[in-house]
Design an enzyme around this catalytic site. Structure first.
Site, short mmCIF file in Angstrom:
data_model
loop_
_atom_site.label_atom_id
_atom_site.label_comp_id
_atom_site.label_asym_id
_atom_site.label_seq_id
_atom_site.Cartn_x
_atom_site.Cartn_y
_atom_site.Cartn_z
N ARG A 205 -6.05 0.99 4.28
CA ARG A 205 -4.93 1.56 3.51
C ARG A 205 -4.58 0.69 2.31
O ARG A 205 -4.23 1.20 1.26
CB ARG A 205 -3.72 1.80 4.42
CG ARG A 205 -3.15 0.58 5.14
CD ARG A 205 -2.14 1.06 6.19
NE ARG A 205 -1.46 -0.01 6.89
CZ ARG A 205 -1.92 -0.64 7.97
NH1 ARG A 205 -3.11 -0.32 8.46
NH2 ARG A 205 -1.20 -1.58 8.56
N HIS B 43 0.83 -1.21 0.00
CA HIS B 43 0.00 0.00 0.00
C HIS B 43 0.86 1.27 0.00
O HIS B 43 2.02 1.26 0.43
CB HIS B 43 -0.93 0.01 1.22
CG HIS B 43 -0.21 0.07 2.53
ND1 HIS B 43 0.34 1.22 3.05
CD2 HIS B 43 0.06 -0.91 3.43
CE1 HIS B 43 0.91 0.96 4.21
NE2 HIS B 43 0.76 -0.33 4.47
N HIS C 130 0.57 -5.48 2.53
CA HIS C 130 1.38 -4.74 3.50
C HIS C 130 2.84 -5.22 3.47
O HIS C 130 3.15 -6.30 2.96
CB HIS C 130 0.80 -4.93 4.90
CG HIS C 130 -0.63 -4.54 4.98
ND1 HIS C 130 -1.05 -3.30 5.38
CD2 HIS C 130 -1.77 -5.24 4.67
CE1 HIS C 130 -2.37 -3.23 5.33
NE2 HIS C 130 -2.84 -4.40 4.90
N GLU D 256 -1.36 -6.69 7.61
CA GLU D 256 -0.02 -6.46 8.14
C GLU D 256 0.18 -7.32 9.39
O GLU D 256 -0.80 -7.76 10.01
CB GLU D 256 0.12 -4.97 8.51
CG GLU D 256 1.45 -4.56 9.13
CD GLU D 256 2.66 -4.85 8.25
OE1 GLU D 256 2.96 -6.05 8.07
OE2 GLU D 256 3.31 -3.90 7.77
#
Length: 203
Positions: free
Chosen positions: A58, A7, A155, A85
């Site tokens: 995100r 991202h 991520h 993440e």
């Protein structure tokens, strides 16, 4: 074809905070990075059959911007926390410099970069891989083997876990792997699931 994208810069990246599973938005720079990634993919002639992303906005927002740039806002999108993440546990929300002052440079480095030492209340890269890789092998890889063109917006650490497998990296090698925000990584995958070719697109 498989394309992986970390991202764009988030608001907490900009503030040098540990983010993990905290659901923060892209910064203005992150939005621009996502647009550039989409433009680079369009210029290179990419289109996709299906997209995968995490449960965090995100990564989702980065994907939305890329698909908008490609004119492909109608393709199927699978969202799953398996691609989130790594969970930074007690470090989430803390400034990285403040964490170093509290626990020491060496300890924070171990938590951030070692393969199997998790931060307090959080996940190691090994823990992250144990949810990312089964999801990849069950949901994503079969489509790539069928010849589908797939994009994954996720991520730094969920993608590091995946790239460790794809590139056959050792534990030591993966600790040195850094992924830039918003830079597409393109893999050509053979029918047996092995990597035939890898390249990064310049944005």
């Amino acid at each position: 074809m498989l394309v992986l994208v970390r991202h764009g810069e988030s608001e907490w990246n900009k503030l040098n905070l540990f983010t993990g599973w905290r659901d923060v938005e892209l910064s203005e720079r992150g939005v621009e990075e996502a647009r550039k990634a989409g433009h680079a993919l369009k210029e290179a002639g990419f289109t996709f059959d299906i997209a995968f992303t995490s449960a965090l906005k995100r990564a989702q927002h980065t994907l939305d911007i890329i698909l908008e740039e490609l004119g492909q806002t109608d393709i199927p999108i699978e969202r799953d926390q398996a691609l989130n993440e790594r969970d930074y546990g007690d470090l989430a929300g803390l400034n990285k410099d403040a964490a170093r002052e509290r626990w020491g440079e060496e300890q924070v480095h171990i938590w951030r970069r070692s393969y199997d030492t998790p931060p307090p209340g959080g996940e190691s890269l090994k823990d992250t891989a144990e949810r990312v890789l089964p999801y990849y092998e069950d949901k994503i890889l079969p489509l790539v083997k069928e010849g589908k063109d797939v994009i994954v917006s996720a991520h730094g650490n969920s993608l590091r876990a995946l790239i460790m497998k794809l590139d056959d990296l050792s534990r030591d090698e993966v600790t040195q792997l850094n992924l830039a925000t918003g830079v597409p990584i393109v893999y050509k995958i053979d029918a047996d699931g092995s990597v035939a070719e890898k390249r990064e697109l310049s944005i």
